[in-house]
Design an enzyme around this catalytic site. Structure first.
Site, PDB file in Angstrom:
ATOM      1  N   ASN A  84       0.705  -1.383  -0.318  1.00 41.41           N
ATOM      2  CA  ASN A  84       0.159  -0.787  -0.002  1.00 41.41           C
ATOM      3  C   ASN A  84       0.522   0.770  -0.252  1.00 41.41           C
ATOM      4  O   ASN A  84       2.538   1.110  -0.175  1.00 41.41           O
ATOM      5  CB  ASN A  84      -0.968   0.358   1.415  1.00 41.41           C
ATOM      6  N   HIS A 114      23.291   3.801  12.556  1.00 45.75           N
ATOM      7  CA  HIS A 114      24.438   4.330  12.814  1.00 45.75           C
ATOM      8  C   HIS A 114      24.428   4.293  13.873  1.00 45.75           C
ATOM      9  O   HIS A 114      23.744   3.761  15.408  1.00 45.75           O
ATOM     10  CB  HIS A 114      23.221   6.139  13.503  1.00 45.75           C
ATOM     11  N   ALA A 141      -0.062  -2.073   8.836  1.00 41.12           N
ATOM     12  CA  ALA A 141       0.085  -1.024   8.567  1.00 41.12           C
ATOM     13  C   ALA A 141       1.475   0.100   9.430  1.00 41.12           C
ATOM     14  O   ALA A 141       1.030  -0.026  10.917  1.00 41.12           O
ATOM     15  CB  ALA A 141      -1.170   0.395   8.791  1.00 41.12           C
ATOM     16  N   ALA A 159      -0.124  -4.497  13.262  1.00 42.04           N
ATOM     17  CA  ALA A 159      -0.213  -2.451  12.946  1.00 42.04           C
ATOM     18  C   ALA A 159       0.442  -2.313  13.922  1.00 42.04           C
ATOM     19  O   ALA A 159       0.637  -2.219  14.766  1.00 42.04           O
ATOM     20  CB  ALA A 159      -1.665  -1.652  12.652  1.00 42.04           C
ATOM     21  N   THR A 164      11.974  -5.421  16.173  1.00 37.73           N
ATOM     22  CA  THR A 164      13.775  -5.346  16.373  1.00 37.73           C
ATOM     23  C   THR A 164      14.403  -6.623  16.987  1.00 37.73           C
ATOM     24  O   THR A 164      15.705  -6.366  16.477  1.00 37.73           O
ATOM     25  CB  THR A 164      14.094  -4.975  17.888  1.00 37.73           C
ATOM     26  N   LYS A 165      13.501  -7.409  16.647  1.00 36.37           N
ATOM     27  CA  LYS A 165      13.700  -9.206  16.552  1.00 36.37           C
ATOM     28  C   LYS A 165      13.538 -10.338  15.525  1.00 36.37           C
ATOM     29  O   LYS A 165      12.179 -10.272  15.160  1.00 36.37           O
ATOM     30  CB  LYS A 165      13.975  -9.833  17.988  1.00 36.37           C
ATOM     31  N   ARG A 182       0.885 -14.858  19.895  1.00 36.26           N
ATOM     32  CA  ARG A 182       0.160 -15.626  20.019  1.00 36.26           C
ATOM     33  C   ARG A 182       0.385 -17.287  18.173  1.00 36.26           C
ATOM     34  O   ARG A 182       0.666 -16.476  16.980  1.00 36.26           O
ATOM     35  CB  ARG A 182      -1.232 -16.352  20.259  1.00 36.26           C
TER      36      ARG A 182
END
Length: 201
Positions: A84, A114, A141, A159, A164-165, A182
Site C-alpha cells: 500500500n 548509525h 499499517a 499494525a 526489532t528481533k 500467539r
C-alpha cells in the site's frame, strides 16, 4: 582494504556521504520520481519503472505510489507482492521479500543503522544489515522492520509494530517492541476477525 561500497554489504561501518555513493544513489531517486508522478491508470508504466528500479521483481506485484527507497536496486521482490502507499525501503543493503507478501500503508523496512556515539554520527557513519521477509507474510499499517530482522513465512505483524528481533513462522506478533502474541491456529481458518466467521459454502 574495503571501500565504502563493499562495507555497505558486509555489516561494516562506513561513511554514507561518500561522493561516489551519493552520485549512484541519485539514479535511484530519479527513477522513483518518475514512478511517483505516474497517473493512477498508468499501471503498465509503473510495472516497467519498477523492473528498472529493483534488483528483481516477480510476477503480479503491485506497489501503490508514493514509494520511497534509498537505492531500489538492493530490494528483491518475489511474486504477488502488494504494498500500500508510502512504503519506505531503507535498502542500503539487501531487502528480500518473498511471495504473496502484503504490506500495509506507511510501512518502513530499514537495513541501515548509525552508531550510538554522536561523534561518529556527526561524520555520517552508518552500517547496514539485511532484512528477510518470508512468503505469505502480512505487515500491518505503520509498522517498522529494523535492520537484521527475519520474519518467518505466514506470520502476521500487527499494525503499528516496531520489529526489532526475528519473528518465527506461523505466528501473530504485535507491539513496540514487537512480541509474539500467539501462533496461527485452526480458529483462524473459521474466523477472519474477532467473532466474524467465514461464510464459505
Amino acid at each position: 582494504m574495503m571501500g565504502a561500497k563493499d562495507k555497505m554489504h558486509h555489516q561494516k561501518v562506513y561513511f554514507c556521504d561518500d561522493k561516489t555513493l551519493v552520485s549512484e544513489q541519485m539514479q535511484c531517486l530519479e527513477i522513483l520520481y518518475d514512478f511517483n508522478l505516474t497517473r493512477p491508470a498508468e499501471v503498465k508504466k509503473r510495472e516497467i519503472i519498477l523492473s528498472k528500479l529493483f534488483a528483481e521483481i516477480g510476477d503480479n506485484c503491485y506497489i501503490e505510489p508514493p514509494l520511497h527507497a534509498n537505492w531500489g536496486k538492493h530490494t528483491h521482490l518475489g511474486d504477488n507482492v502488494y504494498a500500500n502507499f508510502n512504503l519506505t525501503l531503507v535498502d542500503d543493503t539487501h531487502i528480500y521479500i518473498g511471495n504473496y507478501v502484503m504490506i500495509g500503508p506507511n510501512v518502513t523496512i530499514a537495513t541501515a543503522g548509525h552508531p550510538i556515539t554522536p561523534e561518529r554520527r556527526k561524520k555520517a557513519a552508518q552500517f547496514n544489515i539485511p532484512v528477510y521477509i518470508g512468503n505469505n507474510v502480512w505487515i500491518g499499517a505503520n509498522s517498522a522492520i529494523l535492520p537484521g530482522v527475519t520474519i518467518g513465512e505466514n506470520s502476521v505483524i500487527g499494525a503499528g509494530s516496531i520489529v526489532t528481533k526475528n519473528v518465527p513462522a506461523n505466528v501473530i506478533a504485535v507491539g513496540n517492541p514487537c512480541r509474539i502474541l500467539r501462533e496461527i491456529n485452526d480458529r483462524d481458518k473459521e474466523y477472519y476477525y474477532k467473532n466474524l466467521r467465514f461464510d464459505d459454502e
